[in-house]
Design an enzyme around this catalytic site. Structure first.
Site, PDB file in Angstrom:
ATOM      1  N   CYS A 184       9.671  75.583  38.975  1.00  0.00           N
ATOM      2  CA  CYS A 184      10.667  75.744  40.087  1.00  0.00           C
ATOM      3  C   CYS A 184      11.232  77.062  40.088  1.00  0.00           C
ATOM      4  O   CYS A 184      11.336  77.617  40.572  1.00  0.00           O
ATOM      5  CB  CYS A 184      11.600  74.158  40.594  1.00  0.00           C
ATOM      6  SG  CYS A 184      12.560  73.855  41.570  1.00  0.00           S
TER       7      CYS A 184
ATOM      8  N   HIS B  84       7.506  69.884  39.964  1.00  0.00           N
ATOM      9  CA  HIS B  84       7.821  69.302  38.549  1.00  0.00           C
ATOM     10  C   HIS B  84       7.466  68.102  38.027  1.00  0.00           C
ATOM     11  O   HIS B  84       5.821  67.667  39.234  1.00  0.00           O
ATOM     12  CB  HIS B  84       9.345  68.476  39.321  1.00  0.00           C
ATOM     13  CG  HIS B  84      10.343  69.578  39.334  1.00  0.00           C
ATOM     14  ND1 HIS B  84      11.067  70.176  38.424  1.00  0.00           N
ATOM     15  CD2 HIS B  84      11.279  69.546  40.513  1.00  0.00           C
ATOM     16  CE1 HIS B  84      11.711  71.277  38.927  1.00  0.00           C
ATOM     17  NE2 HIS B  84      11.891  70.919  40.087  1.00  0.00           N
TER      18      HIS B  84
END
Length: 521
Positions: free
Chosen positions: A337, A447
């Site tokens: 991310c 994630h």
């Protein structure tokens, strides 16, 4: 339950990180084991660990964990307000799963009247849907400077006349003073709602603690209804990065795979790495200086709530030189991310969505660039890997994760290592991430990467081979059901369940465990 409202039980704490979240998780599991339809609730959560519901909405990670322990789907009603700190004085405000705005503290306080209605309505919906609601407070109810604008502690308790268990962590010291001091600072009608004390994280012989417990009850008139023992090696995600301050950083053994995670000032979703922490033959460390990295077999740049700011911190601390040296030497580096965005060519934020800095050069190790947008991506995803070997695995297999980001990436060259095939239940064909030419540096926006056993296992085996270590036996996935049951077993052993049953109007006979044994390994 449409015509009636379920009873409630509330857990507050003498401080932050007093064990409230785990205690609520355990209570959700205990009542679920008894056949009770139970839901968690936290009016306002300040955390950088968050989760995505099945309908693509964002809530605090702790409430998602508690819902899982209760064997129900997480919903925004369980955490109607989520604050994600962007600096010392500003937070992104998420209301009912969607970003409302980025606000300074004073501006946020001006919204409190309408937010109280949001809180009350969400709790009411849960009470109409479930048989019991376990409510979690935040921080301490005795923060004098915050009480007038309270949304999460005694405001909620008084709203629904909730019986309150006050929890304190004895392992950090001063727990008796914290209990007494908290009660002294509460208003009389608030003290009347506190029905019992729970001492968390106790190590040792309870008999030696009894004089203190007796004094506490005599001094306050409130009984101690639980002494919960320290629970070793618990594999349940913690709420926020505050827990990292208490994480032991042991030097890695030479015969283990050593994984170092950079602990950014605004690290987010660090629970991504929880599946790696308890693997045999793996040492996972959170590091804050380049010297701590040493010869780690894998260096990970995690998520960040303030990507440009944390990138500047990365440079100021000397990590940039270390990362570049690793990349040039073929030593594995991974970005997740925000970490993925840092490894790219550039980060653009012309509308000051996340930062007052409109542009920053990335580390230029991956062929991608990032542009921040006011539209936040929150989604559960199914994805597939286009790689085999080091970062991937052989064969096409559905893998699962989630996205939470406002920075949208664009591949500038090469082939993306992953493809999202389902996003929020809808078919998709979306490229994700990037990998450098040598294959030593990889980034992804997904994630939950390491919750996928095939990916986790392929990566660890590859690192073992690179280090010349014998491959471990097949690594079984973490059994979350067993962990929730183990947590419930420890809490059962230390909690006065007949007393709890009286507070919730649930029959004590329903809460009796099938076995009195508590697993300790």
């Amino acid at each position: 339950m449409s015509g009636s409202r379920a009873p409630v039980l509330m857990v507050q704490g003498t401080t932050s990180s007093a064990g409230k979240s785990l205690l609520v998780t355990a209570l959700c599991r205990i009542f679920r084991q008894a056949g009770i339809s139970v839901a968690p609730f936290k009016a306002q959560n300040m955390a950088l660990n968050s989760a995505v519901t099945c309908d693509g909405l964002e809530i605090g990670r702790a409430q998602a964990v508690q819902a899982e322990a209760a064997e129900i789907e997480p919903s925004v009603d369980m955490n109607p307000i989520l604050l994600k700190p962007e600096g010392d004085r500003r937070s992104q405000v998420v209301v009912l799963g969607k970003v409302l705005a980025s606000m300074a503290a004073r501006e946020y306080h001006e919204h409190k009247p309408e937010l109280r209605t949001v809180v009350a309505d969400a709790l009411d919906r849960l009470r109409r849907k479930y048989q019991l609601v376990i409510i979690e407070g935040a921080g301490s109810p005795a923060e004098i400077n915050l009480k007038e604008r309270d949304l999460v502690n005694m405001f909620v308790a008084r709203l629904v006349n909730a019986p309150v268990l006050l929890a304190g962590d004895i392992d950090r010291g001063g727990v008796f003073a914290s209990f007494v001091g908290t009660m002294e600072l509460l208003e009389p009608e608030e003290r009347a709602l506190v029905r019992g004390f729970v001492v968390n994280n106790f190590r040792g012989d309870r008999a030696l603690l009894e004089p203190g417990l007796d004094f506490l009850s005599r001094r306050t008139g409130v009984p101690v209804v639980g002494v919960i023992p320290h629970i070793p090696n618990l594999q349940i995600a913690e709420e926020d990065s505050l827990a990292l301050q208490w994480r032991t950083r042991k030097a890695p053994a030479p015969d283990t795979v050593d994984i170092a995670v950079v602990c950014f000032p605004r690290i987010s979703n660090y629970d991504d790495f929880q599946p790696l922490e308890h693997l045999p033959g793996v040492s996972l460390r959170f590091v804050t200086t380049p010297d701590e990295v040493c010869d780690a077999d894998l260096l990970i740049l995690p998520g960040s709530k303030s990507t440009i700011s944390d990138l500047a911190w990365l440079r100021s601390t000397g990590f940039e030189e270390l990362i570049r040296a690793r990349a040039s030497n073929g030593r594995p580096v991974m970005g997740m991310c925000g970490g993925c965005q840092m490894l790219g060519q550039a980060i653009e934020d012309p509308e000051a969505i996340e930062s007052p800095t409109p542009y920053a050069d990335g580390l230029k190790l991956l062929d991608l660039k990032t542009r921040f947008s006011a539209n936040k991506m929150t989604a559960q995803v199914t994805f597939r890997t286009r790689l085999s070997g080091f970062w991937g695995m052989s064969g096409e297999q559905d893998l699962h994760g989630y996205e939470i980001h406002m920075g949208m990436i664009e591949q500038t060259a090469g082939t993306a290592p992953f493809e999202i095939v389902i996003r929020n239940g809808m078919p998709a064909r979306i490229s994700d991430g990037a990998v450098n030419e040598s294959g030593s540096v990889m980034g992804t926006m997904i994630h939950g990467f390491f919750t996928n056993q095939p990916l986790r296992e392929a990566l660890i085996r590859s690192l073992q081979r690179r280090k010349g270590l014998p491959e471990q036996a097949l690594i079984a996935p973490m059994n979350k059901v067993m962990e929730y049951d183990r947590l419930a077993g420890f809490v059962r052993a230390g909690l006065d369940l007949p007393f709890i049953s009286q507070l919730t109007s649930i029959s004590a006979s329903q809460l009796k465990p099938e076995s009195s044994e508590v697993q300790t390994a």
